[in-house]
Design a protein around this motif. Structure first.
Motif, PDB file in Angstrom:
ATOM      1  N   SER A   1       1.009   7.524  -6.145  1.00  0.00           N
ATOM      2  CA  SER A   1      -0.061   8.669  -6.107  1.00  0.00           C
ATOM      3  C   SER A   1       0.473  10.057  -5.794  1.00  0.00           C
ATOM      4  O   SER A   1      -0.025  11.170  -6.232  1.00  0.00           O
ATOM      5  CB  SER A   1      -1.309   8.259  -5.260  1.00  0.00           C
ATOM      6  OG  SER A   1      -1.696   7.240  -5.876  1.00  0.00           O
ATOM      7  N   ALA A   2       1.294  10.172  -4.892  1.00  0.00           N
ATOM      8  CA  ALA A   2       2.125  11.446  -4.361  1.00  0.00           C
ATOM      9  C   ALA A   2       2.742  11.863  -5.354  1.00  0.00           C
ATOM     10  O   ALA A   2       3.048  13.052  -5.629  1.00  0.00           O
ATOM     11  CB  ALA A   2       2.835  11.130  -3.172  1.00  0.00           C
TER      12      ALA A   2
ATOM     13  N   SER B   1      -1.152   2.204   5.036  1.00  0.00           N
ATOM     14  CA  SER B   1       0.395   1.750   5.255  1.00  0.00           C
ATOM     15  C   SER B   1       1.011   2.017   6.376  1.00  0.00           C
ATOM     16  O   SER B   1       1.643   1.241   6.927  1.00  0.00           O
ATOM     17  CB  SER B   1       1.032   2.409   3.794  1.00  0.00           C
ATOM     18  OG  SER B   1       2.384   1.925   3.995  1.00  0.00           O
ATOM     19  N   LEU B   2       0.698   3.358   6.974  1.00  0.00           N
ATOM     20  CA  LEU B   2       1.508   3.421   8.145  1.00  0.00           C
ATOM     21  C   LEU B   2       0.927   2.786   9.191  1.00  0.00           C
ATOM     22  O   LEU B   2       1.623   2.249  10.206  1.00  0.00           O
ATOM     23  CB  LEU B   2       1.284   5.108   8.377  1.00  0.00           C
ATOM     24  CG  LEU B   2       1.887   5.551   9.788  1.00  0.00           C
ATOM     25  CD1 LEU B   2       3.405   5.550   9.551  1.00  0.00           C
ATOM     26  CD2 LEU B   2       1.484   6.865   9.881  1.00  0.00           C
ATOM     27  N   GLY B   3      -0.542   2.524   9.234  1.00  0.00           N
ATOM     28  CA  GLY B   3      -0.912   1.597  10.462  1.00  0.00           C
ATOM     29  C   GLY B   3      -0.623   0.221  10.286  1.00  0.00           C
ATOM     30  O   GLY B   3      -0.326  -0.485  11.253  1.00  0.00           O
ATOM     31  N   LEU B   4      -0.563  -0.270   9.156  1.00  0.00           N
ATOM     32  CA  LEU B   4      -0.075  -1.850   8.998  1.00  0.00           C
ATOM     33  C   LEU B   4       1.349  -1.768   9.403  1.00  0.00           C
ATOM     34  O   LEU B   4       1.759  -2.689   9.989  1.00  0.00           O
ATOM     35  CB  LEU B   4      -0.293  -2.191   7.619  1.00  0.00           C
ATOM     36  CG  LEU B   4      -1.715  -2.371   7.007  1.00  0.00           C
ATOM     37  CD1 LEU B   4      -1.668  -2.790   5.620  1.00  0.00           C
ATOM     38  CD2 LEU B   4      -2.357  -3.600   7.776  1.00  0.00           C
ATOM     39  N   LEU B   5       2.266  -1.044   8.960  1.00  0.00           N
ATOM     40  CA  LEU B   5       3.689  -0.886   9.375  1.00  0.00           C
ATOM     41  C   LEU B   5       3.767  -0.786  10.870  1.00  0.00           C
ATOM     42  O   LEU B   5       4.753  -1.264  11.582  1.00  0.00           O
ATOM     43  CB  LEU B   5       4.470   0.005   8.681  1.00  0.00           C
ATOM     44  CG  LEU B   5       4.526  -0.266   7.204  1.00  0.00           C
ATOM     45  CD1 LEU B   5       5.331   0.753   6.401  1.00  0.00           C
ATOM     46  CD2 LEU B   5       5.130  -1.501   6.903  1.00  0.00           C
ATOM     47  N   LEU B   6       3.217  -0.062  11.549  1.00  0.00           N
ATOM     48  CA  LEU B   6       3.119   0.199  12.880  1.00  0.00           C
ATOM     49  C   LEU B   6       2.581  -1.094  13.585  1.00  0.00           C
ATOM     50  O   LEU B   6       3.132  -1.403  14.754  1.00  0.00           O
ATOM     51  CB  LEU B   6       2.424   1.569  13.280  1.00  0.00           C
ATOM     52  CG  LEU B   6       2.945   2.663  13.048  1.00  0.00           C
ATOM     53  CD1 LEU B   6       1.709   3.963  13.357  1.00  0.00           C
ATOM     54  CD2 LEU B   6       3.886   2.952  13.740  1.00  0.00           C
TER      55      LEU B   6
ATOM     56  N   LEU C   1       0.717  -1.065   0.031  1.00  0.00           N
ATOM     57  CA  LEU C   1      -0.157   0.051   0.045  1.00  0.00           C
ATOM     58  C   LEU C   1       0.914   1.286  -0.003  1.00  0.00           C
ATOM     59  O   LEU C   1       0.420   2.228  -0.571  1.00  0.00           O
ATOM     60  CB  LEU C   1      -0.929  -0.091   1.251  1.00  0.00           C
ATOM     61  CG  LEU C   1      -1.899  -0.767   1.342  1.00  0.00           C
ATOM     62  CD1 LEU C   1      -2.994  -0.975   2.507  1.00  0.00           C
ATOM     63  CD2 LEU C   1      -2.787  -1.075  -0.097  1.00  0.00           C
ATOM     64  N   GLY C   2       1.969   1.156   0.754  1.00  0.00           N
ATOM     65  CA  GLY C   2       2.879   2.424   0.563  1.00  0.00           C
ATOM     66  C   GLY C   2       3.516   2.609  -0.689  1.00  0.00           C
ATOM     67  O   GLY C   2       3.477   3.838  -1.266  1.00  0.00           O
ATOM     68  N   ALA C   3       3.722   1.801  -1.483  1.00  0.00           N
ATOM     69  CA  ALA C   3       4.061   1.887  -2.790  1.00  0.00           C
ATOM     70  C   ALA C   3       3.314   2.486  -3.700  1.00  0.00           C
ATOM     71  O   ALA C   3       3.283   3.407  -4.556  1.00  0.00           O
ATOM     72  CB  ALA C   3       4.694   0.432  -3.494  1.00  0.00           C
ATOM     73  N   PHE C   4       1.962   2.086  -3.430  1.00  0.00           N
ATOM     74  CA  PHE C   4       0.569   2.809  -4.287  1.00  0.00           C
ATOM     75  C   PHE C   4       0.590   4.241  -3.714  1.00  0.00           C
ATOM     76  O   PHE C   4       0.513   5.293  -4.634  1.00  0.00           O
ATOM     77  CB  PHE C   4      -0.556   2.075  -4.315  1.00  0.00           C
ATOM     78  CG  PHE C   4      -0.518   0.872  -5.191  1.00  0.00           C
ATOM     79  CD1 PHE C   4      -0.880   1.249  -6.591  1.00  0.00           C
ATOM     80  CD2 PHE C   4      -0.430  -0.421  -4.735  1.00  0.00           C
ATOM     81  CE1 PHE C   4      -0.750   0.127  -7.259  1.00  0.00           C
ATOM     82  CE2 PHE C   4      -0.302  -1.480  -5.612  1.00  0.00           C
ATOM     83  CZ  PHE C   4      -0.523  -1.112  -6.955  1.00  0.00           C
TER      84      PHE C   4
END
Length: 149
Positions: A26-27, A135-140, A19-22
């Protein structure tokens, strides 16, 4: 029986990175569009076509409306391009629209983002924000499972 080595923690890590890659993609798209709006050349163009595209049988929204825009550069080059989500109501064929483009590569770098059409800015901003937060939530969650947090 775990499918992945490490079980849930590995899943959180891999899905968070995915998800972070997507979110990053997008950014980057958002940055390109904003750069064109701020620093690109601006010309008046028009909506040259509106067509329905079949995205395949497995898609939730199988048919999507695609807008084609056209403009002419000052040196006489005719350019046609499609842009993402031009707005909530779209455009009529022949409708005038302000187009921002990169004079170094007008065929590949053009957008209708700007007054009257903020969809090409809003869509990547929403995707980058939402996917980035997930993504941040999953990585945390991964870090907490590993005892790093």
């Amino acid at each position: 029986m775990d499918v992945l080595p490490g079980g849930t923690a590995t899943f959180l890590l891999l899905f968070g990175l995915f998800l972070g890659a997507f979110a990053v993609r997008s950014a980057l798209r958002l940055g390109r569009v904003l750069r064109l709006v701020r620093h690109g050349e601006h010309v008046e163009g028009r909506c040259s076509d509106r067509r329905v595209v079949d995205r395949g049988a497995g898609m939730e929204r199988r048919y999507a409306t695609e807008y084609v825009f056209a403009f002419r550069t000052p040196d006489g080059l005719d350019v046609e391009f499609t842009d993402h989500a031009p707005g909530p109501f779209g455009f009529e064929v022949g409708a005038p629209i302000r187009i921002s483009y990169d004079p170094a590569d007008p065929v590949r770098r053009a957008t209708v983002a700007g007054p009257g059409a903020w969809g090409p800015v809003l869509m990547p901003a929403v995707f980058a924000t939402v996917l980035g937060l997930f993504s941040l939530g999953l990585l945390l969650g991964f870090a907490a499972m590993r005892g790093w947090g």
